[in-house]
Enzyme design. Structure first.
Site, PDB file in Angstrom:
ATOM      1  N   CYS A  11       0.830  -1.217   0.000  1.00 14.14           N
ATOM      2  CA  CYS A  11       0.000   0.000   0.000  1.00 14.14           C
ATOM      3  C   CYS A  11       0.861   1.263   0.000  1.00 14.14           C
ATOM      4  CB  CYS A  11      -0.927  -0.029   1.215  1.00 14.14           C
ATOM      5  SG  CYS A  11      -1.760   1.526   1.552  1.00 14.14           S
ATOM      6  N   CYS A  20      -0.107   3.927   2.639  1.00 14.53           N
ATOM      7  CA  CYS A  20       0.337   3.485   3.970  1.00 14.53           C
ATOM      8  C   CYS A  20       1.781   3.911   4.216  1.00 14.53           C
ATOM      9  CB  CYS A  20       0.233   1.971   4.095  1.00 14.53           C
ATOM     10  SG  CYS A  20      -1.423   1.291   3.876  1.00 14.53           S
TER      11      CYS A  20
END
Length: 438
Positions: free
Chosen positions: A58, A61
């Site tokens: 991600c 993230c």
């Protein structure tokens, strides 16, 4: 002399090490251990738990980890009030925890009481100020949704209260289940509609907070969305001044959605919205910078190609126009452009594809697969390529792509039901190959 050297060396090492340690202490100090261990520590210290549910692939993230969690003001706030934990939601040992807290996107941020009950859940990247506001609301340091709802009941005409309610609504709705969720969705939709009408009437809607509300709660009603598109477009300079070019991209996104839906229905009316790109919506589309073509020409090539296959099922014309579209884009073409070209070919005319059409689809997919970061999309592209190779009777190549798709699906551990469905479908396709090869 040796003693003096030793002292000087020690001082030098302190000067080198201290800045690094200070930097490490500036941001959030994350607990090292399992979710259960962190929860026990939260109980011991009588603090709530802050959990960053992430996935290794991600990108947002990683951006939060590097640019938000490291900020001094974030660390100062969270280190005092929370036990903080970063949890890879796709690790097998964390899958049940992620499911319990409804983690379906990354990053997902959770404020969890020491007894394990979710206080507030937020999906998506947030900046430092938004993260602190999220935490303050969860801790009751700022008013939460339900408190604002009580204020709204007492003062139903207060637009300031309504604005705060609607800003917090998406986050609040993620914590609701069953009938409660349905009840609150109806209430929020009704409030949202009346709020827009009043704010648009006097022009006070042109600000960042209201744009955030429109972006997060709008889009369910087609006529309401089109009304907002026209309103933003009529006041585009003011909107760009207030929120930046995202206002222009709102117009682009909604107009493109409208054209796509019309084209898929075989409705020639898409031409009307296509024409708006160089007339009514030109200023909005001008924010798109292309090296080899214009936003209008790009859209013309793309939607005309789609219309050929959805309306007339004319595969040859579609491929010809789509190749021209991609060639014209040149270096501006990305993986999603090639994937979209292949997907439309499959969805609109799968049963009519000739061997050369399957080979073209494979060529497009092979350009899309290496750059795709969304696991479900990558699995889908791999399966489609496998399907085309199966139609070409190249069973070895089909097996290779199906196996690769299965391997990629192992990263969907936090989405157990979706993973089971995907793996079941791939397993069936592999079994079909076994029969075909006999």
């Amino acid at each position: 002399m040796n003693k003096l050297k030793h002292i000087l060396l020690s001082l030098l090492l302190l000067l080198i090490v201290q800045p690094v340690s200070a930097q490490q202490e500036q941001g959030i100090r994350f607990f090292k251990g399992t979710f259960e261990d962190a929860l026990k520590e939260a109980q011991r210290q009588n603090k709530p738990l802050f959990v960053d549910f992430y996935a290794t692939w991600c990108v947002p993230c990683k951006k939060m980890e590097k640019t938000v969690f490291t900020q001094p003001e974030v660390g100062a706030y969270f280190n005092e009030r929370f036990i903080s934990l970063q949890l890879d939601a796709e690790k097998p040992e964390n899958v049940e925890t992620a499911k319990k807290y409804k983690v379906e996107a990354f990053p997902t941020l959770g404020i969890i009481a020491s007894d394990g009950k979710a206080i507030s859940i937020n999906a998506g990247f947030v900046q430092a100020a938004e993260l602190i506001e999220f935490a303050k609301t969860a801790l009751g340091e700022m008013k939460g949704f339900e408190q604002y709802w009580e204020d709204h009941r007492k003062s139903p005409q207060d637009l300031g209260i309504q604005q705060e309610l609607l800003i917090q609504a998406p986050r609040f709705l993620t914590t609701q289940d069953g009938m409660d969720a349905e009840k609150w969705v109806v209430r929020v939709r009704k409030l949202y509609k009346s709020y827009l009408e009043r704010k648009m009437a006097d022009g006070s809607i042109i600000n960042k907070k209201d744009y955030m509300i429109i972006s997060s709660l709008g889009g369910n009603d087609e006529s309401e969305t089109q009304q907002m598109v026209e309103y933003i477009n009529a006041n585009l300079d003011k909107w760009i001044s207030a929120v930046g070019e995202s206002a222009a991209y709102y117009i682009i996104e909604k107009n493109d959605e409208r054209m796509l839906n019309l084209v898929k229905d075989g409705n020639i009316k898409y031409k009307e919205y296509l024409e708006k790109i160089r007339t009514d919506y030109k200023k909005a589309y001008d924010v798109i910078k292309l090296k080899n073509t214009t936003p209008y020409q790009k859209s013309l090539d793309y939607y005309d190609a789609l219309y050929a296959i959805y309306k007339d099922k004319n595969v040859s014309t579609y491929i010809e126009r789509m190749k021209r579209y991609l060639d014209t884009l040149g270096e501006d073409a990305n993986g999603s452009d090639y994937a979209s070209a292949a997907q439309s070919l499959y969805y609109a005319a799968a049963s009519k594809l000739r061997p050369e059409d399957h080979r073209q689809a494979i060529a497009w997919l092979e350009k899309a697969i290496p750059t795709e970061t969304v696991i479900m999309s990558k699995v889908n592209y791999l399966v489609m390529a496998g399907d085309s190779y199966k139609e070409l009777k190249d069973y070895a190549a089909a097996r290779k792509y199906y196996n690769q798709a299965y391997a990629e699906s192992l990263q969907l551990a936090s989405m157990e039901q979706a993973q089971q469905m995907v793996q079941g479908a791939i397993t069936y396709k592999l079994a079909t190959l076994d029969l075909l090869e006999k």
